[in-house]
Design an enzyme around this catalytic site. Structure first.
Site, PDB file in Angstrom:
ATOM      1  N   HIS A   1       7.634   8.830   3.990  1.00  0.00           N
ATOM      2  CA  HIS A   1       6.767  10.010   3.982  1.00  0.00           C
ATOM      3  C   HIS A   1       6.301  10.081   5.432  1.00  0.00           C
ATOM      4  O   HIS A   1       5.720   9.102   5.935  1.00  0.00           O
ATOM      5  CB  HIS A   1       5.581   9.816   3.035  1.00  0.00           C
ATOM      6  CG  HIS A   1       4.600  10.952   3.096  1.00  0.00           C
ATOM      7  ND1 HIS A   1       4.431  11.868   2.083  1.00  0.00           N
ATOM      8  CD2 HIS A   1       3.739  11.329   4.082  1.00  0.00           C
ATOM      9  CE1 HIS A   1       3.507  12.749   2.432  1.00  0.00           C
ATOM     10  NE2 HIS A   1       3.066  12.444   3.648  1.00  0.00           N
TER      11      HIS A   1
ATOM     12  N   HIS B   1       4.881   9.858   8.906  1.00  0.00           N
ATOM     13  CA  HIS B   1       3.608   9.388   9.451  1.00  0.00           C
ATOM     14  C   HIS B   1       3.819   8.971  10.894  1.00  0.00           C
ATOM     15  O   HIS B   1       4.930   8.640  11.314  1.00  0.00           O
ATOM     16  CB  HIS B   1       3.056   8.226   8.610  1.00  0.00           C
ATOM     17  CG  HIS B   1       4.001   7.075   8.481  1.00  0.00           C
ATOM     18  ND1 HIS B   1       4.976   7.020   7.511  1.00  0.00           N
ATOM     19  CD2 HIS B   1       4.136   5.948   9.209  1.00  0.00           C
ATOM     20  CE1 HIS B   1       5.671   5.901   7.645  1.00  0.00           C
ATOM     21  NE2 HIS B   1       5.182   5.234   8.684  1.00  0.00           N
TER      22      HIS B   1
HETATM   23  P1  M7G Z   1       6.224   2.178   8.594  1.00  0.00           P
HETATM   24  O1  M7G Z   1       6.761   2.585   9.922  1.00  0.00           O
HETATM   25  O2  M7G Z   1       6.685   2.978   7.402  1.00  0.00           O
HETATM   26  O3  M7G Z   1       6.578   0.687   8.264  1.00  0.00           O
HETATM   27  O4  M7G Z   1       4.653   2.235   8.714  1.00  0.00           O
HETATM   28  P2  M7G Z   1       6.085  -0.730   8.753  1.00  0.00           P
HETATM   29  O5  M7G Z   1       5.074  -1.178   7.712  1.00  0.00           O
HETATM   30  O6  M7G Z   1       7.337  -1.562   8.669  1.00  0.00           O
HETATM   31  O7  M7G Z   1       5.532  -0.571  10.122  1.00  0.00           O
HETATM   32  C1  M7G Z   1       3.786   2.256   7.631  1.00  0.00           C
HETATM   33  C2  M7G Z   1       2.398   1.889   8.146  1.00  0.00           C
HETATM   34  O8  M7G Z   1       1.470   2.049   7.096  1.00  0.00           O
HETATM   35  C3  M7G Z   1       2.328   0.422   8.591  1.00  0.00           C
HETATM   36  O9  M7G Z   1       1.756   0.348   9.883  1.00  0.00           O
HETATM   37  C4  M7G Z   1       1.470  -0.242   7.511  1.00  0.00           C
HETATM   38  O10 M7G Z   1       0.676  -1.297   8.023  1.00  0.00           O
HETATM   39  C5  M7G Z   1       0.617   0.919   7.015  1.00  0.00           C
HETATM   40  N1  M7G Z   1       0.205   0.792   5.606  1.00  0.00           N
HETATM   41  C6  M7G Z   1       0.972   0.375   4.578  1.00  0.00           C
HETATM   42  N2  M7G Z   1       0.238   0.431   3.435  1.00  0.00           N
HETATM   43  C7  M7G Z   1       0.767   0.081   2.114  1.00  0.00           C
HETATM   44  C8  M7G Z   1      -1.006   0.911   3.725  1.00  0.00           C
HETATM   45  C9  M7G Z   1      -2.154   1.203   2.939  1.00  0.00           C
HETATM   46  O11 M7G Z   1      -2.225   1.053   1.711  1.00  0.00           O
HETATM   47  N3  M7G Z   1      -3.229   1.718   3.625  1.00  0.00           N
HETATM   48  C10 M7G Z   1      -3.201   1.897   4.995  1.00  0.00           C
HETATM   49  N4  M7G Z   1      -4.301   2.376   5.570  1.00  0.00           N
HETATM   50  N5  M7G Z   1      -2.120   1.620   5.755  1.00  0.00           N
HETATM   51  C11 M7G Z   1      -1.016   1.135   5.129  1.00  0.00           C
END
Ligand code: M7G
EC number: 3.6.1.59
Length: 319
Positions: free
Chosen positions: A257, A259
């Site tokens: 999604h 971000h």
């Molecule tokens: P990504 O690039 O999809 O993947 O980033 P990555 O996790 O491998 O970097 C997703 C981002 O969302 C990451 O920086 C996660 O730390 C953050 N994130 C994931 N979750 C499940 C949550 C959440 O529940 N709340 C918040 N605030 N951040 C999250």
């Protein structure tokens, strides 16, 4: 610390350095939840980063617990030195080492719990060898897209944020526009105690954009909006200027999604390497030059040894 000296405006920065903490934290229920954790195996640890990722169970459910010692900041130093109990470990000539035990409010450990955790979470945090994949437009259509549609991480947590069912009190800024709007809030990697490791994410309201691959020039207003208003909100709230922030997207992301990550330049966060990070400013420029840039170009990304997507590329003879 380094961030205060580099920021240019040390005074403003210092004022913003001691940030309001999330006092609600887990409360008693949360503490009980964590103390029920039965340690299974260590997925990854780092003495340098002072982190440990552990797989185990909480009340018979699969769980991952991530523990991270938090940095010592300048503003708590005097109190810490005065109020800690201290034990001399050794003394030799002009050298001596001590073990300090700070009072509880100065010795917090940032703890993240994922429960119930899936096999995919376990793989994500397990230390593994990584390989680079060069994904052509054709590969995306025939390998990656079917994989994303069949088994990517659930984005329920994202919808909870957009619908204010979770983390509503943590929102730093929101533009509610359904097309070009987004929600900006602290990433759960950041404990918000100091700006040296500031980490926020902007989550778009639109639900039809999975990743960088879906972007065309049609999304330029959305991307410019995120960059402009996101940076402005961070300056206003944390006094951190654009010149101290990495504003970027991951490819592949973990969550499909769209971000955008806003990360302090002083923080060597995971996923900031050239093989995974795409600066938002570069993405905007590339789309200005060629609307279908990210649809057509070969994109390179890292994948862990037992990542299912890596297996799919192997099966297709693309690795
Ligand atoms: P990504 O690039 O999809 O993947 O980033 P990555 O996790 O491998 O970097 C997703 C981002 O969302 C990451 O920086 C996660 O730390 C953050 N994130 C994931 N979750 C499940 C949550 C959440 O529940 N709340 C918040 N605030 N951040 C999250």
């Amino acid at each position: 610390m380094a961030a205060a000296q580099n920021s240019g405006d040390a005074e403003t920065h210092q004022a913003a350095k001691r940030l309001k903490t999330d006092e609600t934290e887990a409360g008693n229920n949360g503490e009980k939840f964590i103390s029920n954790f039965e340690v299974g195996r260590v997925l990854r640890d780092s003495t340098r980063e002072k982190t440990i990722f552990v797989h185990g169970k909480i009340d018979d459910q699969e769980a991952i617990v991530i523990l991270e010692k938090t940095p010592i900041t300048e503003d708590v130093l005097p109190e810490m030195l005065k109020t800690s109990t201290q034990t001399l470990e050794m003394r030799n000539d002009i050298y001596s080492t001590y073990k300090l035990r700070p009072p509880p409010h100065l010795s917090g450990v940032k703890t993240t719990v994922i429960c119930p955790a899936t096999e995919k979470h376990v793989k994500k945090y397990l230390r593994q060898e990584t390989f680079l994949i060069e994904e052509t437009e054709q590969d995306y259509q025939s390998i990656t897209l079917p994989y994303i549609n069949s088994q990517s991480f659930s984005v329920q947590w994202v919808y909870n944020i957009l619908e204010k069912k979770a983390e509503a009190d943590r929102i730093v800024f929101e533009d509610p526009d359904p097309q070009d709007g987004f929600v900006l809030l602290p990433d759960f990697k950041w404990d918000q105690k100091q700006v040296d490791d500031l980490y926020l994410i902007a989550i778009v309201h639109r639900r039809d954009l999975k990743s960088l691959r879906d972007l065309t020039a049609d999304q330029l207003p959305l991307l410019r909006n995120i960059r402009e208003k996101g940076l402005e909100a961070i300056m206003k709230r944390y006094s951190v200027p654009a010149s101290k922030l990495r504003v970027m997207l991951h490819y592949q992301p973990s969550y499909y999604h769209l971000h955008v990550h806003f990360i302090s330049l002083d923080y060597d966060a995971p996923g900031c390497g050239v093989e995974r990070a795409h600066l938002l400013a570069d993405v905007i420029q590339n789309l200005q030059h060629q609307s279908v840039y990210y649809r057509k170009h070969t994109l390179t990304f890292p994948a862990r040894a037992d990542d299912t997507l890596l297996g799919k590329f192997r099966e297709a003879g693309r690795l």
